[in-house]
Design a protein around this motif. Structure first.
Motif, PDB file in Angstrom:
ATOM      1  N   GLY A  53       0.648  -1.162  -0.100  1.00 12.86           N
ATOM      2  CA  GLY A  53       0.151  -0.190  -0.126  1.00 12.86           C
ATOM      3  C   GLY A  53       0.755   1.315  -0.008  1.00 12.86           C
ATOM      4  O   GLY A  53       0.555   2.109  -0.686  1.00 12.86           O
ATOM      5  N   TRP A  54       1.831   1.277   0.649  1.00 14.45           N
ATOM      6  CA  TRP A  54       2.940   2.483   0.784  1.00 14.45           C
ATOM      7  C   TRP A  54       3.703   2.540  -0.449  1.00 14.45           C
ATOM      8  O   TRP A  54       3.701   3.728  -0.750  1.00 14.45           O
ATOM      9  CB  TRP A  54       3.845   2.564   1.849  1.00 14.45           C
ATOM     10  N   PHE A  55       3.818   1.532  -1.277  1.00 16.76           N
ATOM     11  CA  PHE A  55       4.337   1.631  -2.673  1.00 16.76           C
ATOM     12  C   PHE A  55       3.502   2.004  -3.601  1.00 16.76           C
ATOM     13  O   PHE A  55       3.750   2.888  -4.427  1.00 16.76           O
ATOM     14  CB  PHE A  55       4.781   0.181  -3.106  1.00 16.76           C
ATOM     15  N   GLY A  56       2.282   2.078  -3.297  1.00 19.23           N
ATOM     16  CA  GLY A  56       1.013   2.493  -4.106  1.00 19.23           C
ATOM     17  C   GLY A  56       0.893   3.893  -3.641  1.00 19.23           C
ATOM     18  O   GLY A  56       0.796   4.738  -4.931  1.00 19.23           O
ATOM     19  N   VAL A  57       1.028   4.493  -2.502  1.00 22.48           N
ATOM     20  CA  VAL A  57       1.074   5.765  -2.285  1.00 22.48           C
ATOM     21  C   VAL A  57       2.106   6.409  -2.902  1.00 22.48           C
ATOM     22  O   VAL A  57       2.098   7.767  -3.322  1.00 22.48           O
ATOM     23  CB  VAL A  57       1.200   5.921  -0.743  1.00 22.48           C
ATOM     24  N   ALA A  58       3.464   5.853  -2.974  1.00 25.21           N
ATOM     25  CA  ALA A  58       4.575   6.438  -3.471  1.00 25.21           C
ATOM     26  C   ALA A  58       4.387   6.773  -5.046  1.00 25.21           C
ATOM     27  O   ALA A  58       4.739   7.758  -5.550  1.00 25.21           O
ATOM     28  CB  ALA A  58       5.710   5.659  -3.454  1.00 25.21           C
ATOM     29  N   CYS A  59       3.675   5.623  -5.666  1.00 29.43           N
ATOM     30  CA  CYS A  59       3.651   5.813  -7.118  1.00 29.43           C
ATOM     31  C   CYS A  59       2.541   6.732  -7.508  1.00 29.43           C
ATOM     32  O   CYS A  59       2.693   7.776  -8.346  1.00 29.43           O
ATOM     33  CB  CYS A  59       2.917   4.416  -7.810  1.00 29.43           C
ATOM     34  N   ILE A  60       1.352   7.070  -6.731  1.00 27.77           N
ATOM     35  CA  ILE A  60       0.530   8.274  -6.775  1.00 27.77           C
ATOM     36  C   ILE A  60       1.294   9.788  -6.616  1.00 27.77           C
ATOM     37  O   ILE A  60       0.916  10.520  -7.485  1.00 27.77           O
ATOM     38  CB  ILE A  60      -0.581   8.164  -5.959  1.00 27.77           C
ATOM     39  N   VAL A  61       1.991   9.652  -5.461  1.00 21.53           N
ATOM     40  CA  VAL A  61       2.572  11.210  -5.437  1.00 21.53           C
ATOM     41  C   VAL A  61       3.782  11.180  -6.408  1.00 21.53           C
ATOM     42  O   VAL A  61       3.749  12.544  -7.000  1.00 21.53           O
ATOM     43  CB  VAL A  61       3.502  10.875  -3.832  1.00 21.53           C
ATOM     44  N   PHE A  62       4.307  10.297  -6.889  1.00 24.25           N
ATOM     45  CA  PHE A  62       5.411  10.444  -7.892  1.00 24.25           C
ATOM     46  C   PHE A  62       4.674  10.749  -9.322  1.00 24.25           C
ATOM     47  O   PHE A  62       4.955  11.565  -9.809  1.00 24.25           O
ATOM     48  CB  PHE A  62       6.191   9.267  -8.062  1.00 24.25           C
ATOM     49  N   GLY A  63       3.553  10.394  -9.650  1.00 28.90           N
ATOM     50  CA  GLY A  63       2.742  10.444 -10.594  1.00 28.90           C
ATOM     51  C   GLY A  63       2.231  11.860 -10.826  1.00 28.90           C
ATOM     52  O   GLY A  63       2.165  12.544 -11.667  1.00 28.90           O
TER      53      GLY A  63
ATOM     54  N   VAL B 216      -4.331   0.822  -7.783  1.00 27.57           N
ATOM     55  CA  VAL B 216      -4.517  -0.546  -7.919  1.00 27.57           C
ATOM     56  C   VAL B 216      -3.908  -1.174  -6.858  1.00 27.57           C
ATOM     57  O   VAL B 216      -4.592  -2.097  -6.088  1.00 27.57           O
ATOM     58  CB  VAL B 216      -4.308  -1.272  -9.265  1.00 27.57           C
ATOM     59  N   LEU B 217      -2.483  -0.850  -6.540  1.00 24.41           N
ATOM     60  CA  LEU B 217      -1.694  -1.580  -5.420  1.00 24.41           C
ATOM     61  C   LEU B 217      -2.442  -1.021  -3.938  1.00 24.41           C
ATOM     62  O   LEU B 217      -2.650  -2.044  -3.249  1.00 24.41           O
ATOM     63  CB  LEU B 217      -0.444  -0.947  -5.365  1.00 24.41           C
ATOM     64  N   LEU B 218      -3.175   0.153  -3.930  1.00 24.57           N
ATOM     65  CA  LEU B 218      -3.776   0.570  -2.531  1.00 24.57           C
ATOM     66  C   LEU B 218      -5.052  -0.435  -2.461  1.00 24.57           C
ATOM     67  O   LEU B 218      -5.481  -0.462  -1.238  1.00 24.57           O
ATOM     68  CB  LEU B 218      -4.037   1.924  -2.741  1.00 24.57           C
TER      69      LEU B 218
END
Length: 281
Positions: free
Chosen positions: A120-130, A277-279
């Protein structure tokens, strides 16, 4: 999760991207959306007659939820017009759609004491970077005027988050179609306060009447699809899936409106969608 609910949500995301494309292409965003919702009120008015009797059974506390829904949608549609006045579709659309699934886990962790898995934290990182890539943000001068479109898009995302949760509660009291018509009326009245002081209503109608009529059907129609899906499955599962519209909107902005930084923004939309999706896992 119901396959019907999945289909409704994906179609809802595509429809949402289409009418946002229409709004971005318009001349005067407030006037265009005002005319769209005037159309929506007329097209969906039969629901007031066929399902309006259900309002007689609504309790005072439930009316507060419905009123909150109408108010939040009104604020959202006003802010959406302001955002599209200054921001590209492929820039602000991914940010608006990505903010909502980003906020929910943070609220859960910081306010409710919930735990978020590593995935989930990896998903958060993807969204922030996006969001960082889509907005072309510069950390130096973060509050500079050139970043205004990004901050407005984030505000719109906050409103989307809030009205989605409120609407989930509201459809326990009234049918989705009726709630949508009530928010149509609220959006029309909100924009009326702005449009009545402006010029160009006749010109906007003459130039864009086809997309106004189509947008007047697609805007509430797409959200009705999502509300119907929420009646079949939990919002926590469906809301992230709807964000596939992020890719649809970005593709339309890049290839139909020929907006700049196309490759970068396409990658940003993919990152945001992957993060959502990861979240949801």
């Amino acid at each position: 999760m119901s396959f019907v609910a999945i289909g409704l949500v994906l179609l809802s995301g595509f429809v949402h991207a289409i009418w946002n494309l229409f709004a971005k292409k318009s001349m005067n965003k407030h006037v265009f959306l005002w005319l769209c919702y005037a159309t929506s009120v007329l097209v969906f008015s039969p629901y007031l007659w066929t399902e309006g009797t259900s309002l007689t059974h609504v309790h005072s506390s439930e009316w507060l939820v419905i009123a909150a829904s109408v108010g939040l949608h009104g604020a959202y549609i006003y802010m959406l017009a302001v955002t599209y006045e200054i921001g590209d579709l492929s820039q602000v659309y991914p940010i608006m759609r990505g903010t909502s699934p980003l906020l929910v886990p943070f609220i859960g962790v910081l306010v409710l004491g919930e735990q978020l898995r590593l995935l989930g934290w990896f998903g958060v990182a993807c969204i922030v970077f996006g969001i960082y890539i889509a907005g072309n943000l510069r950390l130096s001068g973060l509050w500079h005027r050139r970043n205004r479109a990004i901050w407005l898009a984030l505000c719109v995302g906050v409103l989307i988050t809030t009205y989605t949760v409120v609407d989930k509660v509201a459809i326990r009291s009234v049918p989705p179609q009726l709630l949508t018509e009530l928010t149509n009326i609220g959006n029309f009245l909100t924009l009326s306060l702005i449009v009545m002081r402006q010029q160009g209503i006749k010109k906007e109608w003459r130039m864009n009447w086809r997309t106004i009529v189509l947008g007047g059907v697609l805007s509430p129609g797409g959200y009705i699809l999502f509300l119907k899906a929420m009646a079949l499955s939990p919002v926590s599962q469906l809301a992230p899936m709807r964000e596939i519209g992020t890719v649809f909107g970005t593709v339309m902005g890049v290839f139909l409106l020929h907006e700049p930084q196309g490759r970068k923004r396409l990658w940003a939309s993919v990152l945001i969608t992957a993060g959502v999706v990861l979240l949801a896992q």
